[in-house]
Write a protein that holds these residues in place. Structure first.
Motif, mmCIF file in Angstrom:
data_model
loop_
_atom_site.group_PDB
_atom_site.id
_atom_site.type_symbol
_atom_site.label_atom_id
_atom_site.label_comp_id
_atom_site.label_asym_id
_atom_site.label_seq_id
_atom_site.Cartn_x
_atom_site.Cartn_y
_atom_site.Cartn_z
ATOM 1 N N UNK A 1 19.152 113.948 64.562
ATOM 2 C CA UNK A 1 19.509 113.262 63.634
ATOM 3 C C UNK A 1 20.848 112.721 63.611
ATOM 4 N N UNK A 2 21.717 113.226 64.461
ATOM 5 C CA UNK A 2 22.988 113.023 64.843
ATOM 6 C C UNK A 2 23.076 111.702 66.031
ATOM 7 N N UNK A 3 21.711 111.939 66.945
ATOM 8 C CA UNK A 3 21.949 110.785 67.911
ATOM 9 C C UNK A 3 21.210 109.452 67.275
ATOM 10 N N UNK A 4 20.238 109.885 66.381
ATOM 11 C CA UNK A 4 19.641 108.470 65.603
ATOM 12 C C UNK A 4 20.699 107.903 64.923
ATOM 13 N N UNK B 1 24.588 103.195 64.258
ATOM 14 C CA UNK B 1 25.898 102.973 63.930
ATOM 15 C C UNK B 1 26.104 103.194 62.328
ATOM 16 N N UNK B 2 25.491 104.369 61.910
ATOM 17 C CA UNK B 2 25.445 104.928 60.390
ATOM 18 C C UNK B 2 26.013 106.194 60.377
ATOM 19 N N UNK B 3 26.301 106.891 59.305
ATOM 20 C CA UNK B 3 26.934 107.949 59.104
ATOM 21 C C UNK B 3 25.685 109.004 58.498
ATOM 22 N N UNK B 4 25.629 110.325 58.624
ATOM 23 C CA UNK B 4 24.879 111.026 58.108
ATOM 24 C C UNK B 4 24.891 111.396 56.329
ATOM 25 N N UNK B 5 24.134 111.139 55.799
ATOM 26 C CA UNK B 5 24.164 111.315 54.216
ATOM 27 C C UNK B 5 23.208 112.621 53.749
ATOM 28 N N UNK B 6 24.013 113.434 53.022
ATOM 29 C CA UNK B 6 23.115 114.681 52.507
ATOM 30 C C UNK B 6 22.280 114.323 51.355
ATOM 31 N N UNK B 7 20.961 114.610 51.451
ATOM 32 C CA UNK B 7 19.753 114.181 50.441
ATOM 33 C C UNK B 7 19.963 115.586 49.520
ATOM 34 N N UNK B 8 20.133 115.285 48.347
ATOM 35 C CA UNK B 8 20.660 116.360 47.496
ATOM 36 C C UNK B 8 19.271 116.805 47.162
ATOM 37 N N UNK C 1 19.832 120.596 57.748
ATOM 38 C CA UNK C 1 18.710 119.915 57.649
ATOM 39 C C UNK C 1 18.510 119.088 56.505
ATOM 40 N N UNK C 2 19.412 119.060 55.593
ATOM 41 C CA UNK C 2 19.450 118.091 54.618
ATOM 42 C C UNK C 2 20.075 116.809 54.761
ATOM 43 N N UNK C 3 20.907 116.391 55.911
ATOM 44 C CA UNK C 3 21.317 115.415 56.550
ATOM 45 C C UNK C 3 20.497 114.281 57.077
ATOM 46 N N UNK C 4 20.435 113.219 56.451
ATOM 47 C CA UNK C 4 19.896 112.072 56.958
ATOM 48 C C UNK C 4 20.486 111.022 57.510
ATOM 49 N N UNK C 5 20.118 110.215 58.440
ATOM 50 C CA UNK C 5 20.833 108.966 58.901
ATOM 51 C C UNK C 5 20.747 107.836 57.592
ATOM 52 N N UNK C 6 21.945 107.346 57.300
ATOM 53 C CA UNK C 6 22.062 106.436 56.095
ATOM 54 C C UNK C 6 21.093 105.270 56.166
#
Length: 425
Positions: A78-81, A86-93, A117-122
């Motif tokens: 997820x970090x590599x993607x 060029x975006x940040x990781x956003x936590x999915x509630x 595991x709840x973090x997704x690329x923006x």
């Protein structure tokens, strides 16, 4: 559509785990009319994952990544993607809440790393994971779809089946069917199937396993596939034990016996229970499989199965007549219609002057008893010989029993035909 597969994990590179995910995905995508053009494995580093994703998107129309979505420090997909986009990781509630609820339900202390595991690329889309915690991810990079899925096989398969395959399925998916064969070498099968290979719009692939070969037939239409399958079955005869995707040789044998209201008992030496395990894996096997005796030590072949002690003393445990006596003992003691037995030398050392790979199979039934001594193809690497001998022995034993049942069935059908003809005269 042309897609590439990328599998992430150091454990795959060093050989701790076989890349079964790529094999399964390749088969399913092909069935869906999607062309898999390359499969790559990389380690758990941002640099390796990022380079592989970028290179794949330069070549293909889309990419499916498996692995690297877990909670540990080396799960970096997820970090590599996100870095590539060029975006940040956003936590999915919603996913975070599910992780916290799961921790509470099982009474496990929640570690902060689990919430990764709840973090997704923006800007990405969460793909529901009906079999686990970490969701899959769908996003666009370089204008092309990228799917990231968990590396846990049953989780990956669930997301692939419910989301990815329906989205990627081509408008003209080929017709595919697999014929499952036993006891015939790949080269022999290929020779017999040459007329099928020459059919227009048909392609064959041979998928060998120890003593078994699956023949996958792909055709441009369902009608062409049926003609190819019928022709192939006619050329291969009883070498084909099943057609389809999941049927095992053990299940095919159980079905044959069940149709005839027969039962089977086994006696094992070198296989140490593998034969019984193969016959008890399918659901409903208890209606057919009576039981088994694992008489590994030579004296137990006499004590438990009634093999004559003088026969064992004269010839040793690895002998065709011993195999027959073991089969007869299992049939009698366990009250089965048929008995099946295996004895031999799995290795790594010879036994009683018999080389590794010497195997005798005994089979008995109402019509009599006989033995079979298969020719096993052993690997040049002696360290693999033991497990391979055991696996091949199980296949050959089940195949011998299958042929015996079919042989008797054909004789009975012929006798019935004769009775019917006599009734008409």
């Amino acid at each position: 559509m042309r897609v590439e597969l990328l599998t992430v994990g150091d454990e795959l590179l060093i050989g701790d785990i076989v890349n079964g995910n790529a094999a399964w995905m390749g088969e399913e995508l092909t069935r869906a009319g999607v062309q898999v053009v390359r499969s790559t494995v990389v380690g758990d580093t941002l640099e390796a994952i990022g380079e592989a994703v970028a290179a794949a998107l330069d070549r293909a129309d889309g990419l499916i990544v498996t692995g690297g979505l877990g909670p540990t420090y080396d799960d970096l997909t997820r970090d590599a993607l996100a870095l590539l986009a060029g975006v940040k990781l956003i936590r999915d509630p919603e996913t975070e809440a599910a992780i916290r609820e799961r921790s509470t339900r099982y009474g496990v202390r929640l570690r902060a790393s689990a919430l990764r595991m709840a973090d997704l690329p923006e800007g990405s889309v969460k793909l529901p994971n009906p079999a686990g915690t970490a969701p899959g991810i769908r996003m666009e990079l370089a204008g092309k779809p990228v799917y990231a899925l968990p590396g846990v096989p049953f989780e990956m398969r669930a997301i692939m089946t419910e989301t990815v395959l329906p989205e990627l399925r081509g408008p003209s998916a080929p017709a595919v069917l697999t014929l499952r064969t036993a006891g015939v070498w790949e080269t022999v099968l290929a020779g017999r199937l040459a007329p099928v290979e020459r059919m227009d719009g048909v392609a064959l692939a041979y998928l060998p396993d120890p003593a078994r070969v699956d023949v996958r037939i792909t055709a441009e239409s369902a009608e062409t596939l049926r003609r190819a399958v019928d022709k192939a079955r006619g050329l291969l005869g009883q070498a084909v034990y099943a057609e389809g995707r999941v049927t095992t040789l053990g299940a095919a044998v159980l079905d044959l016996l069940r149709e005839r209201d027969e039962t089977v008992a086994v006696a094992e030496s070198l296989t140490g229970g593998l034969l019984g395990a193969e016959l008890t894996t399918p659901a409903g096997s208890s209606a057919v499989f009576r039981g088994g005796v694992t008489a590994y030590a030579t004296p137990l072949k006499a004590a438990l199965l009634g093999v004559p002690e003088d026969l064992l003393a004269e010839r040793g445990a690895v002998d065709p007549d011993v195999a027959i006596a073991m089969a007869e003992g299992a049939r009698e003691r366990l009250g089965a219609t048929r008995g099946l037995a295996v004895t031999g030398v799995a290795g790594p050392d010879p036994q009683d002057g018999k080389p590794v790979g010497t195997v005798h199979i005994g089979v008995c039934g109402p019509e009599g008893s006989r033995s079979f001594t298969p020719t096993l193809t052993l690997p040049s690497d002696g360290s693999r010989a033991r497990s391979l001998v055991r696996e091949m022995t199980v296949v050959h034993a089940l195949d011998l029993l299958r042929h015996e049942v079919l042989r008797v069935a054909m004789i009975r059908e012929w006798e019935q035909d004769q009775e019917d003809l006599e009734g008409l005269s």
